[in-house]
Each structure stands twice: as C-alpha cells, then as structure tokens.
Enzyme design. Structure first.
Site, PDB file in Angstrom:
ATOM      1  N   ASP A  15      -8.495   3.973   1.481  1.00  0.00           N
ATOM      2  CA  ASP A  15      -7.439   4.162   2.480  1.00  0.00           C
ATOM      3  C   ASP A  15      -8.034   4.631   3.811  1.00  0.00           C
ATOM      4  O   ASP A  15      -8.511   5.766   3.913  1.00  0.00           O
ATOM      5  CB  ASP A  15      -6.427   5.181   1.959  1.00  0.00           C
ATOM      6  CG  ASP A  15      -5.130   5.102   2.736  1.00  0.00           C
ATOM      7  OD1 ASP A  15      -5.167   4.657   3.904  1.00  0.00           O
ATOM      8  OD2 ASP A  15      -4.090   5.470   2.178  1.00  0.00           O
ATOM      9  N   CYS A  43       0.869  -1.189   0.000  1.00  0.00           N
ATOM     10  CA  CYS A  43       0.000   0.000   0.000  1.00  0.00           C
ATOM     11  C   CYS A  43       0.901   1.232   0.000  1.00  0.00           C
ATOM     12  O   CYS A  43       2.081   1.131  -0.361  1.00  0.00           O
ATOM     13  CB  CYS A  43      -0.987  -0.028   1.162  1.00  0.00           C
ATOM     14  SG  CYS A  43      -0.249   0.032   2.804  1.00  0.00           S
ATOM     15  N   CYS A  59      -1.481   0.869   7.415  1.00  0.00           N
ATOM     16  CA  CYS A  59      -2.924   0.598   7.558  1.00  0.00           C
ATOM     17  C   CYS A  59      -3.345  -0.662   6.790  1.00  0.00           C
ATOM     18  O   CYS A  59      -3.631  -1.699   7.388  1.00  0.00           O
ATOM     19  CB  CYS A  59      -3.761   1.786   7.077  1.00  0.00           C
ATOM     20  SG  CYS A  59      -3.508   3.301   8.028  1.00  0.00           S
ATOM     21  N   ARG A  60      -3.410  -0.578   5.454  1.00  0.00           N
ATOM     22  CA  ARG A  60      -4.015  -1.651   4.661  1.00  0.00           C
ATOM     23  C   ARG A  60      -3.109  -2.851   4.470  1.00  0.00           C
ATOM     24  O   ARG A  60      -3.534  -3.996   4.693  1.00  0.00           O
ATOM     25  CB  ARG A  60      -4.460  -1.107   3.298  1.00  0.00           C
ATOM     26  CG  ARG A  60      -5.590  -0.100   3.380  1.00  0.00           C
ATOM     27  CD  ARG A  60      -5.757   0.653   2.077  1.00  0.00           C
ATOM     28  NE  ARG A  60      -4.585   1.487   1.791  1.00  0.00           N
ATOM     29  CZ  ARG A  60      -4.379   2.159   0.663  1.00  0.00           C
ATOM     30  NH1 ARG A  60      -5.274   2.094  -0.305  1.00  0.00           N
ATOM     31  NH2 ARG A  60      -3.299   2.896   0.504  1.00  0.00           N
ATOM     32  N   SER A  61      -1.869  -2.643   4.016  1.00  0.00           N
ATOM     33  CA  SER A  61      -1.054  -3.824   3.690  1.00  0.00           C
ATOM     34  C   SER A  61      -0.627  -4.618   4.929  1.00  0.00           C
ATOM     35  O   SER A  61      -0.598  -5.852   4.859  1.00  0.00           O
ATOM     36  CB  SER A  61       0.130  -3.482   2.780  1.00  0.00           C
ATOM     37  OG  SER A  61       1.008  -2.558   3.369  1.00  0.00           O
ATOM     38  N   ASN A 121       2.239   1.501   4.353  1.00  0.00           N
ATOM     39  CA  ASN A 121       2.548   0.226   5.029  1.00  0.00           C
ATOM     40  C   ASN A 121       2.257   0.288   6.537  1.00  0.00           C
ATOM     41  O   ASN A 121       2.934  -0.348   7.340  1.00  0.00           O
ATOM     42  CB  ASN A 121       4.000  -0.214   4.771  1.00  0.00           C
ATOM     43  CG  ASN A 121       4.306  -1.665   5.167  1.00  0.00           C
ATOM     44  OD1 ASN A 121       5.430  -1.988   5.556  1.00  0.00           O
ATOM     45  ND2 ASN A 121       3.334  -2.553   5.097  1.00  0.00           N
TER      46      ASN A 121
END
Ligand code: 4NP
Length: 162
Positions: A129, A8, A13-15, A11
């Site tokens: 995001d 993401c 939050c999402r990934s 690195n």
C-alpha cells in the site's frame, strides 16, 4: 460484456491506478466495447475523493488518463454485476467477504482474484500500500505488468478478438 472491478482499501491509491492502467491497455487492444472497468474500496473514508496525489503523479508521468475517477465503497450488488473482482492484497479479500451477498446456488457471480495472481513474479503476492510506503513507482510497475497479463488471461478465457 466482461466487467472488471479493482478493489483496495481506500480506493484512492492502488485500485484507481489499476483501473486507469487497465482501461488504457484495454483501449490500446481495441477491446473497450467488450470489457468495462471500475474500482472501489472496502473502506468508506474517501468516498467521492479523486485519486491520491501520488497515483495522479504516476499516471501523469505515463500519460494515462484518470478524469472523473472518484472513490466509492464496494456494494453487495458488485458481486453480481462484475465478472471479475481483482483485489490488491489478502486483507482486501478478507474485507470483501463482509459485502458479499448469500449466493443462491448456480447464480452467476464474480470470481475473485488478487492482482498479483497474474504477475510473472511469484515471489510477491500482495500489492504493497503506497498510502503507507510512498512507493508509487514500485506499485505502478507491479500494476502495469499484472494488468497486461490479466488482459491476456481474459482475452484467452473469453476467446476475445478485436
Ligand atoms: P489504497 O490506500 O487502499 O491503495 O487506496 C489507502 C488509502 C487510504 C487509506 C488506507 C489505504 N486510509 O486509511 O485512509
């Protein structure tokens, strides 16, 4: 070994959420010796930082471990090391290009996908995001469903059995 890298922007939050969720699913499937998992960001602002509090809260809620996760930036050798690079949104795919080495013909390198390519919901193609929206629960549900379908895809592609 099949190697999966989630990518993401930051690195945090999402990934890392996808990394933790996918690792949990891979372990439950008994495939942790066959599939290795990592995550990285295209940005460098959070290198060395643990996941965002919102991601930690969600992972705690679902009792999914994230010990030791620390943000790092994408590196050119990731394109050789990993079998799959799984991006969260279109801008991640564009940003990844800046890190990609010039591939020599026939050289093995990662195939790049977006996580929601694996979703059963074709209406949405990018993981929003939560750094900006705060909607970590919504992201978790997308990540969980798409990761389990990604796992089924990998099991099928590589004819994996426990
Ligand atoms: P992520 O969210 O890409 O899901 O980790 C973000 C985290 C940090 C920033 C942007 C997005 N930032 O600009 O610092």
């Amino acid at each position: 070994m099949i190697r999966v890298l989630f990518v993401c922007l930051g690195n945090i939050c999402r990934s890392p959420m996808a990394e933790a969720v996918f690792r949990h699913q891979v372990k439950e499937a008994g495939l942790e010796d066959v599939i290795s998992i990592d995550s990285a960001g295209t940005g460098d602002w959070h290198i060395g930082h643990p996941p965002h509090q919102g991601t930690r809260d969600i992972l705690d809620r679902y009792q999914i471990g994230y010990d030791g996760l620390k943000a790092r930036q994408v590196r050119p050798d990731d394109f050789y090391h990993f079998t799959y690079i799984i991006a969260m949104d279109d801008s991640n795919v564009v940003n990844l290009d800046a890190f990609a080495p010039e591939f020599v013909e026939n050289e093995q390198h990662a195939s790049i996908h977006k996580l929601l390519d694996f979703s059963s919901n074709q209406a949405i193609t990018e993981v929003p995001d939560p750094y900006y929206t705060g909607k970590f629960q919504e992201v978790y549900e997308m990540v969980e469903e798409s990761c389990s379908r990604l796992l089924a895809y990998i099991v099928d592609q590589h004819e994996l059995t426990k």
